[in-house]
Design an enzyme around this catalytic site. Structure first.
Site, PDB file in Angstrom:
ATOM      1  N   GLU A  41       0.727  -1.219  -0.182  1.00  0.00           N
ATOM      2  CA  GLU A  41       0.057  -0.021  -0.126  1.00  0.00           C
ATOM      3  C   GLU A  41       0.868   1.229   0.102  1.00  0.00           C
ATOM      4  O   GLU A  41       1.672   1.366   0.916  1.00  0.00           O
ATOM      5  CB  GLU A  41      -0.744  -0.046   1.172  1.00  0.00           C
ATOM      6  CG  GLU A  41      -1.817   1.145   1.534  1.00  0.00           C
ATOM      7  CD  GLU A  41      -2.542   1.040   3.007  1.00  0.00           C
ATOM      8  OE1 GLU A  41      -3.472   1.775   2.890  1.00  0.00           O
ATOM      9  OE2 GLU A  41      -2.483   0.161   3.568  1.00  0.00           O
ATOM     10  N   LYS A 112      -9.035   2.430  -2.412  1.00  0.00           N
ATOM     11  CA  LYS A 112      -9.389   1.759  -1.299  1.00  0.00           C
ATOM     12  C   LYS A 112     -10.928   2.146  -0.717  1.00  0.00           C
ATOM     13  O   LYS A 112     -11.322   3.118  -0.866  1.00  0.00           O
ATOM     14  CB  LYS A 112      -8.493   2.361  -0.177  1.00  0.00           C
ATOM     15  CG  LYS A 112      -8.526   1.297   1.254  1.00  0.00           C
ATOM     16  CD  LYS A 112      -7.296   1.785   1.971  1.00  0.00           C
ATOM     17  CE  LYS A 112      -7.238   1.103   3.161  1.00  0.00           C
ATOM     18  NZ  LYS A 112      -5.947   1.371   4.199  1.00  0.00           N
ATOM     19  N   TYR A 118      -8.538   5.193  13.328  1.00  0.00           N
ATOM     20  CA  TYR A 118      -8.447   4.915  14.699  1.00  0.00           C
ATOM     21  C   TYR A 118      -7.020   4.672  15.046  1.00  0.00           C
ATOM     22  O   TYR A 118      -6.287   4.448  14.339  1.00  0.00           O
ATOM     23  CB  TYR A 118      -9.452   3.474  15.103  1.00  0.00           C
ATOM     24  CG  TYR A 118      -9.052   2.508  14.361  1.00  0.00           C
ATOM     25  CD1 TYR A 118      -8.097   1.830  14.446  1.00  0.00           C
ATOM     26  CD2 TYR A 118     -10.038   2.134  13.046  1.00  0.00           C
ATOM     27  CE1 TYR A 118      -7.893   0.560  13.549  1.00  0.00           C
ATOM     28  CE2 TYR A 118      -9.764   1.045  12.209  1.00  0.00           C
ATOM     29  CZ  TYR A 118      -8.515   0.278  12.453  1.00  0.00           C
ATOM     30  OH  TYR A 118      -8.648  -0.741  11.615  1.00  0.00           O
ATOM     31  N   CYS A 148      -5.466  -3.239   2.358  1.00  0.00           N
ATOM     32  CA  CYS A 148      -5.236  -3.125   3.582  1.00  0.00           C
ATOM     33  C   CYS A 148      -6.508  -3.587   4.361  1.00  0.00           C
ATOM     34  O   CYS A 148      -7.182  -4.694   4.365  1.00  0.00           O
ATOM     35  CB  CYS A 148      -4.297  -2.205   4.082  1.00  0.00           C
ATOM     36  SG  CYS A 148      -3.641  -2.472   5.890  1.00  0.00           S
ATOM     37  N   SER A 187       0.261  -2.371   7.353  1.00  0.00           N
ATOM     38  CA  SER A 187      -0.259  -2.479   8.515  1.00  0.00           C
ATOM     39  C   SER A 187       0.965  -2.771   9.547  1.00  0.00           C
ATOM     40  O   SER A 187       1.882  -3.565   9.508  1.00  0.00           O
ATOM     41  CB  SER A 187      -1.163  -3.726   8.426  1.00  0.00           C
ATOM     42  OG  SER A 187      -1.735  -4.183  10.010  1.00  0.00           O
ATOM     43  N   LYS A 193      -0.593  -9.385  16.490  1.00  0.00           N
ATOM     44  CA  LYS A 193      -1.561  -9.140  15.300  1.00  0.00           C
ATOM     45  C   LYS A 193      -1.302 -10.068  14.272  1.00  0.00           C
ATOM     46  O   LYS A 193      -2.112 -10.294  13.519  1.00  0.00           O
ATOM     47  CB  LYS A 193      -1.235  -7.860  14.991  1.00  0.00           C
ATOM     48  CG  LYS A 193      -2.254  -7.312  13.963  1.00  0.00           C
ATOM     49  CD  LYS A 193      -2.260  -5.787  13.718  1.00  0.00           C
ATOM     50  CE  LYS A 193      -1.234  -5.294  12.930  1.00  0.00           C
ATOM     51  NZ  LYS A 193      -1.476  -3.862  12.649  1.00  0.00           N
ATOM     52  N   GLY A 314      21.620  -1.374  34.665  1.00  0.00           N
ATOM     53  CA  GLY A 314      20.027  -2.097  35.101  1.00  0.00           C
ATOM     54  C   GLY A 314      19.825  -2.715  33.635  1.00  0.00           C
ATOM     55  O   GLY A 314      20.449  -2.697  32.439  1.00  0.00           O
ATOM     56  N   ASN A 397      15.957  14.356  41.218  1.00  0.00           N
ATOM     57  CA  ASN A 397      15.616  14.656  40.012  1.00  0.00           C
ATOM     58  C   ASN A 397      17.021  15.409  39.448  1.00  0.00           C
ATOM     59  O   ASN A 397      17.313  15.476  38.234  1.00  0.00           O
ATOM     60  CB  ASN A 397      14.395  15.411  39.740  1.00  0.00           C
ATOM     61  CG  ASN A 397      12.985  14.782  39.872  1.00  0.00           C
ATOM     62  OD1 ASN A 397      13.187  13.249  39.812  1.00  0.00           O
ATOM     63  ND2 ASN A 397      12.154  15.073  40.076  1.00  0.00           N
ATOM     64  N   THR A 421      16.355   5.046  27.208  1.00  0.00           N
ATOM     65  CA  THR A 421      16.070   3.635  27.751  1.00  0.00           C
ATOM     66  C   THR A 421      14.872   3.161  28.499  1.00  0.00           C
ATOM     67  O   THR A 421      14.844   2.210  29.006  1.00  0.00           O
ATOM     68  CB  THR A 421      17.633   3.272  28.449  1.00  0.00           C
ATOM     69  OG1 THR A 421      17.383   4.260  29.525  1.00  0.00           O
ATOM     70  CG2 THR A 421      18.593   3.595  27.515  1.00  0.00           C
ATOM     71  N   LYS A 544       3.860  14.475  31.166  1.00  0.00           N
ATOM     72  CA  LYS A 544       5.317  14.039  30.757  1.00  0.00           C
ATOM     73  C   LYS A 544       5.344  13.386  29.329  1.00  0.00           C
ATOM     74  O   LYS A 544       6.263  13.676  28.493  1.00  0.00           O
ATOM     75  CB  LYS A 544       5.933  12.952  31.964  1.00  0.00           C
ATOM     76  CG  LYS A 544       6.102  13.724  33.175  1.00  0.00           C
ATOM     77  CD  LYS A 544       6.813  12.644  34.111  1.00  0.00           C
ATOM     78  CE  LYS A 544       6.915  13.338  35.376  1.00  0.00           C
ATOM     79  NZ  LYS A 544       7.882  12.447  36.334  1.00  0.00           N
TER      80      LYS A 544
END
Length: 577
Positions: A41, A112, A118, A148, A187, A193, A314, A397, A421, A544
């Protein structure tokens, strides 16, 4: 008829280069003698082009390139039908179209019919839907064209009610005599999926008694990654579900997938079965391949050849470092370890062990002197305002922001893209610092929950050769030790959060499935106080996330363009608990 499926990896807006890639694909399809070449597509302009479609000249350039491509294909591969996705403007409407090119001209244009609007999709913003099916003939086979959503009908994304009043494009094609339905798609990858889309294609084949094949775009474009699936089914009452797999390409690969479909349907039972490669693939493997390709393509398509990231010892920075090394090569990845007075003795050792295993250069850049200077500078000012001067969240912080400042300095000086990360669980509840550890240009794990980060780490170690590494790179202690930001003595994330398996399940149910807290408590049996607190943290930290780096989408609902929540809002679903 011989069909070739090409999962092209276009760059959005790179129209002439995309046309050249399509021409190369046709050249490759000549080798096995393909009669039909199907491309994804909007392959000519790349998906999603977004508001480029609104810029004057963009669609005109694409249409001119399409006519030129048709002429070039006619000279290169006369007789081959090449189906190319492109935007197309006619009769006052812009369409998401497939152009069927043969013998130097655009023979058929299909538009199409079902436009998804959405999640990350916004096709109603740009395109006008069509109601007209299109069938072309190739080597004695009548071929129906779809794009699609014409086949998915929202079923793979929980939006099936959207099209209940619209005709079924497959039924229309069958009524016009199609025996093969081809589907060109773009897609985006989402965990889980792949199986759903496979099932949808097989169900169409069984229900409509037609052969069905599909090809998906490959590669990363911004936050979306496309897996390049290429598959085909023929109806077969003897097979499970009434359809049989006859072509299957490995996902995240760019080779052609070729299969034969006789014009005589009586010969279809003799078409050999294809090996189902999806059954050989774990979810962890798909996720890893998606993230590696997403990082590689984001860097390549935005002009970055190097990346920089912080390593703390970590699990999150370890997995991000491994993905970056696999995507770009270890020589293109610079890492910084930035210990403070609160960093544990093993943190630096784990970071160094990771970088040694991956072959990454690591610079140790302590932030302790800068941290102490800031505390000495700010404490008198805070005291003058009657504010507390003992260390708290503010001072914690500051450490994160000093690390962010250091990383940005190296990003600016080296021209490397800064990778953040943090994972989805932390981003959900706000366990991240604006202008600190949130600094960066690409958030690799921002749609990967903490439990999935651990699953990725174990997968990389257990499959290190397939992952691109000579030995298992993730230190065992990074996997085993309790997660901690190490911003105060003996700190762990679970000092103030439920276990991550609880947090992750709440993120899944509240963010991805949009359930009410009452429903979540009834479903899970979790402590209502925990549910209320996590839901409230998710709501409070929307501000944030609006300022976070773009992140690679891998779930049904990611924090990004597909989730549009207001910041200034007063509805609180947690009040009912």
């Amino acid at each position: 008829m011989r069909v070739a499926l090409c999962r092209l990896n276009p760059t959005v807006g790179e129209i002439s280069a995309n046309a050249a890639r399509i021409l190369d694909a046709a050249r490759d399809a000549l080798v096995p003698g393909a009669d039909l070449l199907l491309l994804p597509e909007l392959a000519l302009v790349g998906y999603p082009p977004k508001d480029l479609l609104l810029h004057h000249g963009f669609v005109d350039e694409a249409m001119a390139a399409a006519h030129g491509l048709a002429r070039d294909l006619g000279a290169l591969a006369p007789g081959m039908l090449v189906v190319v996705g492109a935007p197309w403007f006619e009769a006052g409407a812009l369409r998401n179209a497939l152009l069927a090119m043969r013998n130097g001209r655009i023979e058929t244009v299909y538009s199409k019919q079902l436009l998804p609007t959405y999640d990350v999709f916004d096709e109603d913003r740009y395109f006008t839907p069509s109601d007209e099916p299109r069938v072309v003939e190739v080597a004695g086979v009548r071929v129906g064209l779809t794009i699609c959503e014409d086949l998915w009908r929202g079923a793979d994304a929980g939006a099936i009610t959207r099209y209940r009043s619209r005709p079924d494009p497959v039924a229309q094609l069958v009524a016009q005599g199609a025996s093969l339905v081809v589907n060109a798609s773009a897609s985006p990858f989402v965990l889980g999926k792949a199986a759903a889309q496979r099932r949808i294609l097989a169900e169409h084949a069984a229900r409509a008694d037609v052969a069905v094949c599909g090809v998906n775009q490959l590669g990363g474009n911004d936050e979306l990654v496309f897996d390049g699936h290429a598959i085909a089914f023929v109806p077969d009452r003897r097979a499970e579900g009434g359809a049989r797999l006859v072509a299957c390409g490995r996902r995240f690969r760019d080779d052609l997938v070729v299969f034969d479909l006789p014009a005589d349907r009586a010969q279809w039972p003799s078409i050999p079965d294809a090996h189902d490669l999806l059954r050989d693939t774990t979810p962890e493997s798909l996720l890893y391949d998606c993230l590696v390709l997403g990082v590689r393509d984001y860097c390549r398509k935005t002009g970055f050849s190097k990346v920089v990231l912080g390593v703390s010892g970590g699990i999150d920075s370890a997995v991000t470092g491994a993905i970056a090394a696999a995507a770009l090569g270890p020589e293109s990845v610079l890492t910084l370890a930035m210990p403070s007075r609160f960093s544990s003795s093993h943190a630096l050792d784990d970071a160094r062990s990771l970088c040694d295993a991956l072959g990454l250069r690591m610079l140790v850049t302590p932030i302790e002197d800068a941290h102490a200077l800031f505390e000495r500078t700010l404490a008198p000012q805070f005291a003058s305002l009657g504010l507390p001067t003992e260390p708290g969240v503010t001072e914690e912080n500051i450490q994160s922001r000093l690390r962010g400042l250091t990383l940005m300095a190296f990003s600016n000086k080296t021209g490397a893209l800064l990778l953040t990360t943090g994972n989805k669980s932390e981003l959900a509840v706000g366990y991240c610092t604006l202008y600190g550890d949130m600094n960066g240009g690409l958030a690799v794990l921002s749609d990967v929950t903490k439990e999935w980060v651990y699953r990725l780490a174990r997968h990389i170690n257990a499959n290190h050769l397939d992952s691109g590494f000579a030995r298992a790179p993730i230190p065992v202690s990074s996997i085993d030790k309790p997660p901690s930001a190490e911003l105060r003595p003996n700190q762990t994330d679970q000092d103030s959060l439920p276990p991550y398996e609880v947090v992750d399940r709440l993120v899944e149910l509240f963010v991805e499935e949009r359930l009410h807290p009452r429903e979540i408590v009834a479903m899970t049996g979790f402590d209502p106080k925990d549910v209320a607190r996590i839901v409230r943290l998710i709501d409070l930290n929307e501000y944030k996330r609006k300022q976070a780096a773009i992140g690679i989408k891998v779930s049904g609902v990611a924090f990004g363009s597909g989730r549009r929540m207001p910041i200034a809002q007063a509805w609180r679903s947690d009040r009912a608990l």
